[in-house]
Design a protein around this motif. Structure first.
Motif: not given
Lengths: 290, 325
Positions: B139-145, B153-156, B182-183
């Motif tokens: 899962h990749m967190v959809k909403s990046a920081k 930055e986003t979380n994997l 990731f787009n």
């Protein structure tokens, strides 16, 4: 670059506090999630610790999709509907003998409502021995969403005439006050009749803008609406505003105006969707996001 | 899905026979690598068979009892084996035979003819798609920081489910090629911000004039579009690679960065222009050392990204210097 429209400027690391025992040596939860987005969490602890069971206490609007690496019988205590699992009293009870990998427990959940405002979701994990809590840890994630507010409205209407070759628009400026990214922003027009038996409301729409017709329509993300036709009598409501989605395809609305309809006797009305501007009217709602 | 059905999916049915042949403690190592993207699994067995003298009586007896013919394997993508330290190639000496997708291992020949004390056998097979999806939860967190100008930055996240199966059957397991895509959306605002103000006005003016059919404006837009298409060149893509960092590096790597061009209206001018609308980034993760859950971060350096964008704008500026409309 403005990738997200969101302003995730504060540290959104998960908060692992509350009575966390030293033998729980790793814990993680997705730091933020949209409604219906997967939230993954786990803890790792010293497998030599003696306990009878583990409780996961959570927000009642959360649904479980999986508890990872446990015997399937854990789900016997739950109400399962399709993919979603809800445990009694919003507490999942995992007996020690159902844990398949000593020292590891994970879960995959989602929040399946659209919250009015962003909020924190906390999962309290407790280790129970002889009916007493011997250790616990809180995993907190931020439930986020896009939230648009209108910051600027047009102060004047627009008169369309032959001197203006292209269609003008009523520009609105919207600001995202949430942390979720805005997708597919566009205007909406929604018509509801409360007494459907006697009143029929038809929204005339096309996929293509017909420039030969009167410049009178609302543009939505998928179609153009030139007019509303109302037949019969009754009560209803016409609402206009802006609709948008997040990355999970959850739909949200920011309402601009709602006009109540009250037609006491049978009529056959054709209402152009328009702003109140002299004889030649227009309303092309054009949102701009800042 | 029951645990048993997952177990059978691991294709380890010959293990019990091998254990019986060897007795306790002699199968020194069982490892597995699941290639998540291609849904293939690679089993590696290291078998201690002792020296030829020690095998004669005991093993011969067990062979007669448990194994009278070579063990067959179906759906084999790749199979090989060696005797160590004498480097005996089990395929070359006919102990492993391959015919199409079928393979056989003649275990009795291993015990009778191999001089080495250790044998390694590797078998690569397809892994059932339905199990692959159930066993690995990427899962990749959809909403990046997002920091306004510095980074996004986003979380994997990767967690394994049913991983007791790996524990039961293997001493070591690795899940490789867990793919994330990731787009990164490039908002028009960023291009407008990157373009110097006087030049951005020229862009908007060009779009307006192009709509009216001005040839010079159309030429200006064509040059600009051609330059923006440079984003798809290998050189620029390599530069894009450098704007992205992943942590922890030993568990995640970037495999592709592809700019996606799309038609946009700049400044609301009413004439479309093709711009790099988003960056498609593919990553691969891996879980090793018998871990069952892993988190990481993907960070994109926006300053570097904007520098690449600005270089292209400068090229457009030079190439269109003499075009007036």
């Amino acid at each position: 670059m403005n990738e997200l429209n969101g302003n995730l400027d504060k540290d959104q690391k998960s908060k692992f506090v509350v009575n966390k025992s030293h033998w729980i040596f790793e814990n993680y939860i997705s730091p933020r999630a949209l409604p219906n987005e997967q939230i993954l969490g786990w803890i790792k602890w010293d497998p030599d610790v003696q306990y009878d069971k583990i409780l996961i206490k959570y927000d009642p609007d959360v649904v479980f999709h999986r508890i990872l690496n446990v015997d399937e019988s854990v789900f016997d205590q739950a109400e399962t509907q399709d993919y979603d699992v809800r445990f009694k009293n919003s507490t999942a009870v995992i007996e020690k003998n159902l844990i398949q990998i000593p020292g590891f427990l994970g879960f995959r959940v989602a929040y399946n409502l659209k919250p009015e405002d962003e909020k924190e979701l906390t999962f309290l994990i407790e280790f129970i021995k002889n009916e007493e809590t011997i250790g616990s840890v809180e995993l907190t994630t931020e439930l986020i969403r896009p939230k648009l507010i209108i910051t600027e409205r047009p102060s004047q209407g627009i008169v369309v005439n032959e001197l203006i070759p292209s269609l003008p628009s009523l520009s609105f400026t919207l600001k995202n006050m949430g942390h979720g990214e805005v997708e597919k922003l566009g205007p909406f027009l929604d018509v509801k009749s409360w007494e459907t038996k006697d009143m029929k409301i038809e929204v005339k729409h096309t996929k293509e803008r017909d420039i030969n017709e009167d410049h009178v329509f609302v543009m939505t993300t998928i179609r153009y609406i030139p007019k509303i036709i109302i037949r019969g009598s009754g009560m209803g409501m016409i609402s206009m505003g802006f609709e948008y989605y997040d990355k999970m395809n959850n739909k949200y609305e920011t309402e601009l105006v709602s006009v109540p309809l009250n037609i006491p006797k049978k009529e056959n009305l054709e209402i152009p969707v328009s702003s109140t501007i002299s004889n030649k009217q227009t309303l092309l709602l054009e949102p701009r996001l800042i | 899905m029951s645990v048993d059905s997952v177990t059978s999916g691991l294709g380890s049915s010959f293990l019990p026979i091998l254990q019986k042949l060897l007795g306790s403690g002699e199968l020194v190592h069982k490892g597995a690598i699941l290639y998540h993207k291609s849904s293939e699994i690679e089993y590696t067995y290291q078998i201690s068979i002792g020296n030829p003298q020690s095998r004669i009586n005991e093993i011969t007896k067990r062979l007669k009892q448990y194994l009278t013919k070579p063990v067959e394997f179906d759906d084999v993508i790749e199979i090989y084996g060696f005797g160590l330290p004498h480097n005996e190639d089990l395929k070359k000496i006919g102990i492993i035979k391959v015919e199409g997708q079928k393979a056989t291992i003649d275990f009795s020949a291993i015990f009778k003819t191999i001089k080495s004390e250790l044998v390694t056998i590797t078998i690569r097979k397809p892994f059932p798609e339905i199990l692959r999806r159930k066993i690995v939860e990427p899962h990749m967190v959809k909403s990046a920081k997002h920091s306004e100008t510095d980074y996004t930055e986003t979380n994997l996240e990767i967690a394994l489910d049913y991983s007791d199966l790996w524990y039961k059957h293997f001493d070591k397991f690795t899940i490789r090629e867990i793919e994330f895509t990731f787009n990164l959306r490039v908002a028009l605002d960023s291009i407008e911000q990157t373009i110097p103000k006087d030049f951005s006005q020229k862009f908007i003016h060009a779009a307006k004039m192009a709509k009216r059919g001005d040839n010079n404006a159309l030429q200006f837009i064509k040059i600009a579009q051609d330059k923006f298409m440079l984003f798809q060149n290998q050189e620029k893509t390599n530069e894009m690679f450098k704007t992205i960092s992943i942590n922890p590096e030993q568990n995640f790597k970037i495999t592709h960065v592809n700019p996606v061009m799309q038609s946009c209206e700049i400044g609301g001018a009413g004439h479309p222009i093709v711009l790099p609308g988003s960056m498609n980034i593919s990553l691969e993760g891996r879980i090793e050392k018998q871990d069952v859950a892993l988190s990481g971060t993907l960070r994109i350096d926006l300053k570097q990204f904007n520098r690449i964008l600005r270089n292209i704008i400068d090229e457009i500026k030079i190439a269109t210097k003499k075009i007036n409309f």
